[in-house]
Design a protein around this motif. Structure first.
Motif, PDB file in Angstrom:
ATOM      1  N   TRP A 191      -0.311   6.228  -1.057  1.00 42.48           N
ATOM      2  CA  TRP A 191       0.098   6.408  -2.453  1.00 42.48           C
ATOM      3  C   TRP A 191      -0.943   7.074  -3.351  1.00 42.48           C
ATOM      4  N   LYS A 192      -2.177   7.198  -2.884  1.00 44.45           N
ATOM      5  CA  LYS A 192      -3.273   7.634  -3.747  1.00 44.45           C
ATOM      6  C   LYS A 192      -3.051   9.028  -4.330  1.00 44.45           C
ATOM      7  N   ASP A 193      -2.651   9.998  -3.511  1.00 41.10           N
ATOM      8  CA  ASP A 193      -2.486  11.365  -4.007  1.00 41.10           C
ATOM      9  C   ASP A 193      -1.410  11.442  -5.089  1.00 41.10           C
ATOM     10  N   LEU A 194      -0.283  10.747  -4.866  1.00 40.52           N
ATOM     11  CA  LEU A 194       0.786  10.741  -5.863  1.00 40.52           C
ATOM     12  C   LEU A 194       0.340  10.030  -7.134  1.00 40.52           C
ATOM     13  N   GLU A 241      -2.737   9.851  -8.389  1.00 37.16           N
ATOM     14  CA  GLU A 241      -3.653  10.697  -9.145  1.00 37.16           C
ATOM     15  C   GLU A 241      -2.926  11.884  -9.770  1.00 37.16           C
ATOM     16  N   SER A 242      -2.002  12.492  -9.039  1.00 34.62           N
ATOM     17  CA  SER A 242      -1.298  13.645  -9.601  1.00 34.62           C
ATOM     18  C   SER A 242      -0.400  13.235 -10.764  1.00 34.62           C
ATOM     19  N   ARG A 252       3.658   6.834  -7.795  1.00 36.34           N
ATOM     20  CA  ARG A 252       4.115   7.602  -8.949  1.00 36.34           C
ATOM     21  C   ARG A 252       4.203   6.736 -10.207  1.00 36.34           C
ATOM     22  N   GLN A 299       5.278   5.425  -1.919  1.00 34.29           N
ATOM     23  CA  GLN A 299       5.175   6.637  -2.731  1.00 34.29           C
ATOM     24  C   GLN A 299       5.717   6.401  -4.139  1.00 34.29           C
ATOM     25  N   SER A 336      -4.134   2.891   0.452  1.00 35.50           N
ATOM     26  CA  SER A 336      -4.178   3.978  -0.532  1.00 35.50           C
ATOM     27  C   SER A 336      -3.792   5.322   0.072  1.00 35.50           C
ATOM     28  N   VAL A 337      -3.938   5.490   1.380  1.00 39.92           N
ATOM     29  CA  VAL A 337      -3.530   6.741   2.010  1.00 39.92           C
ATOM     30  C   VAL A 337      -2.046   7.015   1.790  1.00 39.92           C
TER      31      VAL A 337
END
Length: 409
Positions: free
Chosen positions: A352-355, A357-358, A321, A317, A349-350
């Protein structure tokens, strides 16, 4: 058909237009003369003449006739898949991969050799090249050998100036050694630039016709390449965008480059493994065996992260970021149409991907419209991109010789 006499300036223009025709055929795989005319803006007579030049030199062949309707079907033309080859190689921390490609970029043969001793990589290159040459000796025209390498590359002299992975790779005279051995042109490129070249010809940029693109490669290290107006960007010293060595944690973990706190020490396979070891030595609790060899240790960390191990998950994570912030800064400056994410870390990517992109959207300049997309290319991308990069360099001479040959007949 009468062949017109060419003068020097006229010849240069003809080479430029012949290149347009070649590129149109290459981009479409198999195409018609009418489509080539539409894409290049050349006259019908010019397109016909240039196609005849490519056919006469064996650079192109007549393709399938696919129109099943009434009337005469247009004959398609394609690049010759059999007679002109380039050897592409990819040097990584653990192995060397090689491929034999044709003018279309097809992978015809592939070889993989583990890197067990960094001082023997030239010998490993020679083994793979010898294998390809022996398979087609006397039957094919080999145009070049092209190599993707990690580190600081002197492209003008074909030399790997510096690598963070092994001192034995520093000041490695790759071109001089291999040209003396095989008597073929040798090109040396950074691995990220090669992946971006593969995206241009085979991947995301080929499909959507982006002209400005940045690519971040997430492997043992972190690299970035940038292409503006479909041309790869290099600094005055032929460096690329060294995003992996942006300081993200001042005074942080010592990087192999000699500085502290580099992105690479937090968001690469090497960095995540190093952060994990440091945390455990400082008292963090985990079930992971930190005595495992480095590659096995990383695989154990990723497995435990997927299973919810707090330390392992936190490091992935954190990587997401920091990558998001670093890429936002780079894209605020460069503002490419698309940011392409490539590399081994995509398999995780599951985590770390969301963090990623945000954090990217939170930190990029609000008016920047850069899209994020994820590469579908596989491990062959660097060596195929190396082959395409070499062809870009030698293409004008190659086509000029075809013009001269056609004119002399």
């Amino acid at each position: 058909m009468k062949k017109e006499k060419m003068f020097p300036g006229h010849s240069n223009l003809k080479t430029k237009n012949l290149r347009k025709v070649f590129r149109s055929i290459q981009a479409n795989g198999s195409t018609t003369r009418r489509r080539i005319q539409e894409e290049t803006g050349l006259s019908w007579g010019a397109v016909s003449q240039f196609c005849n030049i490519l056919l006469a030199n064996g650079i192109a062949t007549e393709g399938d006739i696919k129109n099943g309707g009434a009337g005469k079907s247009p004959t398609e033309i394609q690049l010759n898949p059999h007679d002109y080859y380039i050897i592409g190689l990819d040097l990584t921390l653990n192995y060397i991969r090689g491929t034999l490609t044709n003018l279309r970029g097809d992978e015809l043969e592939t070889q993989v050799i583990p890197v067990r001793e960094p001082g023997l990589i030239i010998a490993c290159f020679e083994i793979i090249i010898d294998e390809f040459l022996s398979l087609y000796k006397g039957k094919k025209s080999f145009l070049a050998i092209s190599i993707a390498v990690p580190g600081d590359v002197d492209m003008e002299n074909g030399r790997l100036r510096r690598s963070i992975f092994s001192d034995k790779w520093n000041n490695l005279e790759i071109r001089r050694i291999l040209e003396n051995q095989f008597h073929l042109p040798v090109y040396v490129y950074g691995d990220c630039e090669c992946v971006l070249a593969a995206e241009k010809h085979l991947g995301i940029m080929a499909k959507k016709k982006y002209r400005d693109a940045a690519l971040i490669s997430l492997n043992y290290g972190i690299g970035m390449a940038y292409m503006h107006d479909s041309k790869t960007y290099y600094s005055f010293a032929t460096h690329q965008c060294e995003i992996g060595h942006i300081t993200m944690q001042p005074g942080g973990t010592l990087c192999n480059c000699g500085r502290r706190g580099c992105l690479e020490m937090y968001a690469s396979k090497l960095g995540i493994t190093r952060q994990f070891k440091e945390a455990v030595l400082n008292g963090a609790s985990t079930d992971v065996d930190i005595t495992l060899p480095e590659s096995a240790l990383f695989n154990s960390i990723r497995l435990h992260a997927r299973q919810g191990d707090p330390l392992s998950l936190r490091l992935f994570q954190q990587a997401g970021r920091l990558m998001g912030k670093a890429c936002a800064s780079a894209c605020t400056i460069l503002e490419p149409e698309v940011l392409i994410v490539y590399g081994d870390l995509l398999a995780d990517s599951v985590l770390w991907k969301d963090l990623f992109e945000s954090c990217f959207r939170e930190n990029i300049f609000p008016l920047c419209q850069t899209e994020i997309t994820y590469s579908s290319l596989n491990l062959s991308a660097p060596m195929l991109g190396a082959a395409f990069s070499a062809l870009d360099v030698l293409l004008d001479n190659f086509l000029s010789n075809a013009l001269l040959s056609w004119q002399s007949k």
